[in-house]
Design an enzyme around this catalytic site. Structure first.
Site, mmCIF file in Angstrom:
data_model
loop_
_atom_site.group_PDB
_atom_site.id
_atom_site.type_symbol
_atom_site.label_atom_id
_atom_site.label_comp_id
_atom_site.label_asym_id
_atom_site.label_seq_id
_atom_site.Cartn_x
_atom_site.Cartn_y
_atom_site.Cartn_z
ATOM 1 N N ARG A 35 6.175 10.509 1.775
ATOM 2 C CA ARG A 35 7.409 9.718 1.970
ATOM 3 C C ARG A 35 8.431 10.554 2.738
ATOM 4 O O ARG A 35 9.515 10.832 2.260
ATOM 5 C CB ARG A 35 7.980 9.286 0.613
ATOM 6 N N GLY A 75 12.994 13.549 2.914
ATOM 7 C CA GLY A 75 11.914 12.971 2.127
ATOM 8 C C GLY A 75 12.496 12.311 0.904
ATOM 9 O O GLY A 75 13.570 12.689 0.427
ATOM 10 N N TYR A 76 11.785 11.323 0.394
ATOM 11 C CA TYR A 76 12.276 10.545 -0.743
ATOM 12 C C TYR A 76 11.649 11.036 -2.043
ATOM 13 O O TYR A 76 10.434 11.050 -2.198
ATOM 14 C CB TYR A 76 12.014 9.054 -0.503
ATOM 15 N N LEU A 77 12.518 11.429 -2.973
ATOM 16 C CA LEU A 77 12.080 11.915 -4.283
ATOM 17 C C LEU A 77 11.823 10.754 -5.226
ATOM 18 O O LEU A 77 10.904 10.789 -6.043
ATOM 19 C CB LEU A 77 13.172 12.792 -4.896
#
Lengths: 156, 156
Positions: B84, B31-33
């Site tokens: 995301r 997942g995108y932080l």
């Protein structure tokens, strides 16, 4: 501070008086890798100890994760923070019962000096009488927060 | 792959045939932080092993730093990636001399199945004859990259 409420007050300093006896002094720098909505990712070098921090604030969910990284990774990531950095030398000083930190900024923020005093509670914070060499209080001035200083530079 | 050029080709799969003998299977999710210009910060869980990755690509400067983190931090950061994410089960299969990975997506991308074949060099990649159950090749289709899948969802 376990069990207590930590309160800080922050003041500008025009000139540091001669003859203060610092407890210690160290180099601190932090830079922002990514700013995305309520999430920020920063890398910090505290006298050679590097940390990567992911911070999310806003709404009900607050997260802050601090991850130790080695100096090679630290230096590699630091390169990505150009233009979004805060670099300073932090001097500590005992001021009566309070601990005082005087940050002398360098790099893009050269010329800025900020003093922070940390208190155990609200009563002590209110009772504090700043020494004559403290200038304007900026405790509640968002322009002097690290992220703002890094991104927007020195307030005019 | 030391000394070689690793080349991948990627294909959509409509239906996985019965009776394939997988070498192994594991759960993968990332997942995108934060996505900020040319910098991305992502967290990845590879069958229980968590990593935080900062990737910067663009222009002359390319940086990728991969940091192991513990499962508690991984789970805490994962919460910040909602909306995301890419979640999948990866199945590995020997296909002649080549190694095949079949990713069966889950979560928001449920229904998507992608097969990747990895080659030692361009000649082997060109010579590859896809089995009948492979669908359209999407090797050069940016919409099937992890970041695009995470942010934009399944291509229509």
């Amino acid at each position: 501070m376990a069990g207590g409420v930590e309160i800080e007050r922050k003041f500008l300093v025009d000139a540091i008086p001669e003859g203060l006896e610092w407890l210690d002094e160290r180099a601190l720098r932090q830079g922002y890798l990514a700013l995305d909505g309520d999430t920020e990712v920063r890398v910090r070098d505290d006298a050679g100890a590097w940390r990567l921090t992911v911070k999310h604030g806003g709404g009900l969910r607050r997260v802050e994760e601090d991850i130790e990284i080695d100096a090679r990774r630290g230096a590699s990531l630091w390169e990505l923070t150009e233009g979004r950095r805060v670099e300073k030398r932090r001097h500590r000083l005992a001021l009566g019962a309070a601990m005082l930190e005087v940050d002398v900024f360098e790099g893009d923020l050269q010329g800025l000096v900020v003093a922070e005093v940390e208190f155990d509670g609200e009563d002590a914070a209110r009772a504090f009488s700043p020494p004559g060499w403290f200038g304007r209080e900026v405790t509640d001035d968002g322009a002097y927060k690290n992220r703002a200083l890094a991104v927007q530079g020195r307030p005019t």
